[in-house]
Design a protein around this motif. Structure first.
Motif, PDB file in Angstrom:
ATOM      1  N   LEU A   1     -45.608  23.004 -16.566  1.00  8.49           N
ATOM      2  CA  LEU A   1     -44.952  23.929 -17.489  1.00  8.49           C
ATOM      3  C   LEU A   1     -43.450  23.679 -17.554  1.00  8.49           C
ATOM      4  O   LEU A   1     -42.846  23.727 -18.633  1.00  8.49           O
ATOM      5  CB  LEU A   1     -45.222  25.379 -17.068  1.00  8.49           C
ATOM      6  N   SER A   2     -42.845  23.400 -16.408  1.00 12.33           N
ATOM      7  CA  SER A   2     -41.404  23.125 -16.374  1.00 12.33           C
ATOM      8  C   SER A   2     -41.073  21.868 -17.168  1.00 12.33           C
ATOM      9  O   SER A   2     -40.110  21.843 -17.940  1.00 12.33           O
ATOM     10  CB  SER A   2     -40.919  22.967 -14.934  1.00 12.33           C
TER      11      SER A   2
ATOM     12  N   LEU B   1     -39.010  19.394 -22.159  1.00  9.46           N
ATOM     13  CA  LEU B   1     -39.228  18.530 -23.321  1.00  9.46           C
ATOM     14  C   LEU B   1     -39.175  19.316 -24.627  1.00  9.46           C
ATOM     15  O   LEU B   1     -38.740  18.799 -25.653  1.00  9.46           O
ATOM     16  CB  LEU B   1     -40.559  17.796 -23.188  1.00  9.46           C
ATOM     17  N   THR B   2     -39.614  20.555 -24.582  1.00  8.91           N
ATOM     18  CA  THR B   2     -39.591  21.400 -25.778  1.00  8.91           C
ATOM     19  C   THR B   2     -38.166  21.794 -26.136  1.00  8.91           C
ATOM     20  O   THR B   2     -37.758  21.694 -27.297  1.00  8.91           O
ATOM     21  CB  THR B   2     -40.459  22.655 -25.583  1.00  8.91           C
ATOM     22  N   VAL B   3     -37.402  22.229 -25.151  1.00  6.28           N
ATOM     23  CA  VAL B   3     -36.035  22.692 -25.427  1.00  6.28           C
ATOM     24  C   VAL B   3     -35.124  21.534 -25.833  1.00  6.28           C
ATOM     25  O   VAL B   3     -34.187  21.722 -26.618  1.00  6.28           O
ATOM     26  CB  VAL B   3     -35.458  23.493 -24.237  1.00  6.28           C
TER      27      VAL B   3
ATOM     28  N   ILE C   1     -42.896  15.809 -28.891  1.00  3.11           N
ATOM     29  CA  ILE C   1     -43.152  17.249 -28.989  1.00  3.11           C
ATOM     30  C   ILE C   1     -42.790  17.737 -30.394  1.00  3.11           C
ATOM     31  O   ILE C   1     -43.550  18.491 -31.018  1.00  3.11           O
ATOM     32  CB  ILE C   1     -42.331  18.022 -27.932  1.00  3.11           C
ATOM     33  N   ALA C   2     -41.631  17.302 -30.884  1.00  2.00           N
ATOM     34  CA  ALA C   2     -41.196  17.723 -32.225  1.00  2.00           C
ATOM     35  C   ALA C   2     -42.192  17.268 -33.293  1.00  2.00           C
ATOM     36  O   ALA C   2     -42.513  18.029 -34.212  1.00  2.00           O
ATOM     37  CB  ALA C   2     -39.803  17.173 -32.513  1.00  2.00           C
ATOM     38  N   ALA C   3     -42.703  16.054 -33.153  1.00  2.00           N
ATOM     39  CA  ALA C   3     -43.674  15.546 -34.130  1.00  2.00           C
ATOM     40  C   ALA C   3     -44.963  16.358 -34.086  1.00  2.00           C
ATOM     41  O   ALA C   3     -45.549  16.662 -35.137  1.00  2.00           O
ATOM     42  CB  ALA C   3     -43.971  14.078 -33.858  1.00  2.00           C
ATOM     43  N   THR C   4     -45.388  16.712 -32.898  1.00  2.00           N
ATOM     44  CA  THR C   4     -46.601  17.529 -32.764  1.00  2.00           C
ATOM     45  C   THR C   4     -46.396  18.897 -33.403  1.00  2.00           C
ATOM     46  O   THR C   4     -47.288  19.407 -34.091  1.00  2.00           O
ATOM     47  CB  THR C   4     -46.993  17.682 -31.285  1.00  2.00           C
TER      48      THR C   4
ATOM     49  N   PRO D   1     -37.320  27.268 -29.060  1.00  2.00           N
ATOM     50  CA  PRO D   1     -36.716  27.906 -27.881  1.00  2.00           C
ATOM     51  C   PRO D   1     -37.606  28.977 -27.263  1.00  2.00           C
ATOM     52  O   PRO D   1     -37.651  29.142 -26.043  1.00  2.00           O
ATOM     53  CB  PRO D   1     -35.417  28.517 -28.412  1.00  2.00           C
ATOM     54  N   TRP D   2     -38.333  29.708 -28.105  1.00  2.28           N
ATOM     55  CA  TRP D   2     -39.216  30.762 -27.602  1.00  2.28           C
ATOM     56  C   TRP D   2     -40.395  30.174 -26.826  1.00  2.28           C
ATOM     57  O   TRP D   2     -40.791  30.707 -25.787  1.00  2.28           O
ATOM     58  CB  TRP D   2     -39.719  31.640 -28.747  1.00  2.28           C
ATOM     59  N   LEU D   3     -40.937  29.099 -27.333  1.00  2.00           N
ATOM     60  CA  LEU D   3     -42.047  28.440 -26.631  1.00  2.00           C
ATOM     61  C   LEU D   3     -41.577  27.872 -25.293  1.00  2.00           C
ATOM     62  O   LEU D   3     -42.268  28.002 -24.278  1.00  2.00           O
ATOM     63  CB  LEU D   3     -42.652  27.346 -27.508  1.00  2.00           C
ATOM     64  N   ALA D   4     -40.399  27.265 -25.292  1.00  2.00           N
ATOM     65  CA  ALA D   4     -39.841  26.724 -24.045  1.00  2.00           C
ATOM     66  C   ALA D   4     -39.584  27.844 -23.046  1.00  2.00           C
ATOM     67  O   ALA D   4     -39.864  27.695 -21.839  1.00  2.00           O
ATOM     68  CB  ALA D   4     -38.555  25.952 -24.327  1.00  2.00           C
ATOM     69  N   THR D   5     -39.086  28.962 -23.521  1.00  2.00           N
ATOM     70  CA  THR D   5     -38.826  30.109 -22.641  1.00  2.00           C
ATOM     71  C   THR D   5     -40.121  30.661 -22.055  1.00  2.00           C
ATOM     72  O   THR D   5     -40.176  30.998 -20.863  1.00  2.00           O
ATOM     73  CB  THR D   5     -38.076  31.214 -23.416  1.00  2.00           C
TER      74      THR D   5
END
Length: 115
Positions: free
Chosen positions: A16-17, A22-24, A30-33, A45-49
């Motif tokens: 998860l970390s 990678l998300t933030v 990740i962006a392409a997905t 940002p919300w998903l990363a949080t």
């Protein structure tokens, strides 16, 4: 059971970390997905949080059992939602989502069993 929870929670918290980082940082894969799944960029940002909070909660669950249970429930629900988003977008690459969701379910069961 506590040792098993510790191992599973640590593995899941690491995953998860890494995913939160990678998300933030908007890693290209990740962006392409997210684009493929029609997830708005503003959600990143919300998903990363949420991922980071799940990781922290799982590790805090080593000391506070109820917090570990709540975090595991949250992570299970997070990955259930992720699976739905993948399936709605007709993206059949759900194996990582399902695997992490099952790992979260195992963490929940082990945390409850170790009380």
């Amino acid at each position: 059971m506590f040792i098993a929870y510790t191992v599973v929670a640590a593995l899941l918290a690491f995953a998860l970390s890494a995913s939160a980082f990678l998300t933030v940082t908007r890693h290209p894969q990740i962006a392409a997905t997210m684009v493929k799944l029609s997830v708005p960029d503003s959600w990143m940002p919300w998903l990363a949080t949420a991922k980071a909070a799940g990781a922290i909660g799982l590790l805090a669950g080593l000391a506070v059992p109820l917090l570990g249970e709540a975090a595991a429930i949250g992570v299970v629900l997070f990955f259930a939602g992720a699976a739905v988003v993948h399936l709605r977008a007709k993206d059949r690459d759900v194996a990582p989502v399902v695997l992490l969701g099952l790992l979260a379910a195992a963490a929940l069961v082990l945390r409850i069993a170790s009380n």
